[in-house]
Design a protein around this motif. Structure first.
Motif, PDB file in Angstrom:
ATOM      1  N   TRP A 182       0.836  -1.206   0.000  1.00 21.38           N
ATOM      2  CA  TRP A 182       0.000   0.000   0.000  1.00 21.38           C
ATOM      3  C   TRP A 182       0.864   1.247   0.000  1.00 21.38           C
ATOM      4  O   TRP A 182       0.497   2.276  -0.581  1.00 21.38           O
ATOM      5  N   PRO A 243      -1.871  -3.031  -5.418  1.00 20.85           N
ATOM      6  CA  PRO A 243      -3.033  -3.585  -4.704  1.00 20.85           C
ATOM      7  C   PRO A 243      -3.191  -5.095  -4.874  1.00 20.85           C
ATOM      8  O   PRO A 243      -3.756  -5.762  -4.003  1.00 20.85           O
ATOM      9  N   HIS A 244      -2.692  -5.628  -5.993  1.00 24.65           N
ATOM     10  CA  HIS A 244      -2.725  -7.084  -6.169  1.00 24.65           C
ATOM     11  C   HIS A 244      -1.949  -7.764  -5.048  1.00 24.65           C
ATOM     12  O   HIS A 244      -2.436  -8.720  -4.416  1.00 24.65           O
ATOM     13  N   THR A 247      -3.490  -7.207  -1.368  1.00 25.47           N
ATOM     14  CA  THR A 247      -4.651  -8.023  -0.989  1.00 25.47           C
ATOM     15  C   THR A 247      -4.257  -9.429  -0.553  1.00 25.47           C
ATOM     16  O   THR A 247      -5.119 -10.210  -0.138  1.00 25.47           O
ATOM     17  N   TYR A 249      -2.777 -10.123   2.044  1.00 24.70           N
ATOM     18  CA  TYR A 249      -2.703 -10.115   3.507  1.00 24.70           C
ATOM     19  C   TYR A 249      -3.491 -11.298   4.067  1.00 24.70           C
ATOM     20  O   TYR A 249      -4.612 -11.579   3.639  1.00 24.70           O
ATOM     21  N   ARG A 252      -4.389 -14.493   1.699  1.00 30.30           N
ATOM     22  CA  ARG A 252      -5.414 -14.422   0.658  1.00 30.30           C
ATOM     23  C   ARG A 252      -4.739 -14.273  -0.702  1.00 30.30           C
ATOM     24  O   ARG A 252      -3.657 -13.708  -0.807  1.00 30.30           O
ATOM     25  N   GLY A 254      -4.105 -12.852  -4.596  1.00 27.52           N
ATOM     26  CA  GLY A 254      -4.286 -11.585  -5.294  1.00 27.52           C
ATOM     27  C   GLY A 254      -5.356 -11.723  -6.354  1.00 27.52           C
ATOM     28  O   GLY A 254      -5.926 -12.799  -6.556  1.00 27.52           O
TER      29      GLY A 254
END
Length: 293
Positions: A182, A243-244, A247, A249, A252, A254
């Motif tokens: 981020w 952002p791919h 995500t 985190y 999970r 992408g």
């Protein structure tokens, strides 16, 4: 640029045979190394690009995303896919070490690259270097240290493991890395904004130079337009990739396939390598030079 200006002044005095008080200046001119010029052999220019941390990082990044692309493309076959994933991971881990300079480089930006001027510009620069630079690299370096520690046999480092577990960090390396993306997203957004602004101003200057017959300025402006266009490509791909990875985190997945991750990553890497390559002979260029135009 100041260095180059004085070099030209001293060289002119030397070539015109200036005497008397100019003697010391001519001697100084001899001691100054010749700056890079467009006539530099392409191979020397390439070596100069790779022989920098930023340049070598572009090479490693290209290898990283090439491996991801091969790993996500069935037409290469199962064995090639497996090797692609392994090589991609190896290049990715090498980049962690290669980017160890990141915090200091970003801190330098905070100190020297926040211009006096509109508050909005200052805020964007602080976000770019503070969040996108320092924040990103601090999180990635912590994640790197945890990954290295976890490679050690836990039975041989019980105190270290206990401390990391107490702080909730023992299994959080991947999560810290995801949070760092981020920060990368913020940096890419700010740089893209400045690059688009720079391209508009370079294009306007190019049109003016053509209209007024200023042919001497055209080649340099054309070069700057190409370079800033490459920076726009790179930051645009970063805005999608960040952002791919963010995500991911909590283990999970992408939202992009490995194939598209590889394509976007290679496009961004090669675009910025072109910029670094051309900067070997054009030190005046910067993605945010539009601020001064």
């Amino acid at each position: 640029r100041t260095y180059f200006k004085y070099y030209l002044q001293l060289r002119t005095m030397s070539e015109t045979g200036a005497k008397g008080k100019d003697k010391e200046q001519k001697e100084l001119c001899v001691s100054i190394p010749t700056p890079l010029t467009p006539a530099m052999p392409a191979f020397v220019q390439l070596v100069g690009t790779v022989n920098t941390l930023w340049g070598s990082d572009r090479i490693l990044r290209t290898g990283q995303f090439l491996g991801r692309y091969i790993g996500g493309s069935r037409e290469f076959g199962g064995e090639a896919q497996a090797l692609g994933l392994v090589f991609g991971a190896a290049f990715s881990q090498a980049r962690y070490i290669n980017r160890i300079y990141g915090v200091l480089d970003s801190a330098q930006g905070l100190i020297y690259d926040v211009p006096k001027g509109p508050t909005s510009t200052r805020i964007l620069k602080i976000l770019c270097h503070g969040v996108g630079g320092v924040g990103y690299h601090v999180l990635e370096h912590i994640a790197l240290m945890i990954m290295i520690i976890r490679r050690c046999n836990p039975d041989k480092i019980p105190a270290v493991k206990a401390w990391l577990e107490k702080k909730g960090l023992w299994n959080r390396a991947d999560d810290l890395d995801a949070l760092a993306q981020w920060c990368w997203f913020v940096e890419a957004a700010v740089k893209l904004y400045f690059a688009v602004m720079t391209r508009r101003k370079v294009q306007a200057a190019l049109k003016k130079a053509v209209a007024t017959g200023n042919t001497a300025a055209v080649p340099k402006l054309l070069n700057h337009r190409t370079m800033v266009s490459c920076d726009i490509i790179k930051n645009t791909t970063d805005l999608i990739l960040a952002p791919h990875y963010a995500t991911m985190y909590g283990d999970r997945p992408g939202f992009l396939s490995l194939r598209y991750v590889g394509l976007l990553g290679m496009a961004g890497s090669m675009s910025q390598f072109v910029v670094r390559y051309r900067q070997q002979v054009d030190k005046a260029y910067s993605y945010d030079m539009g601020l001064a135009m």
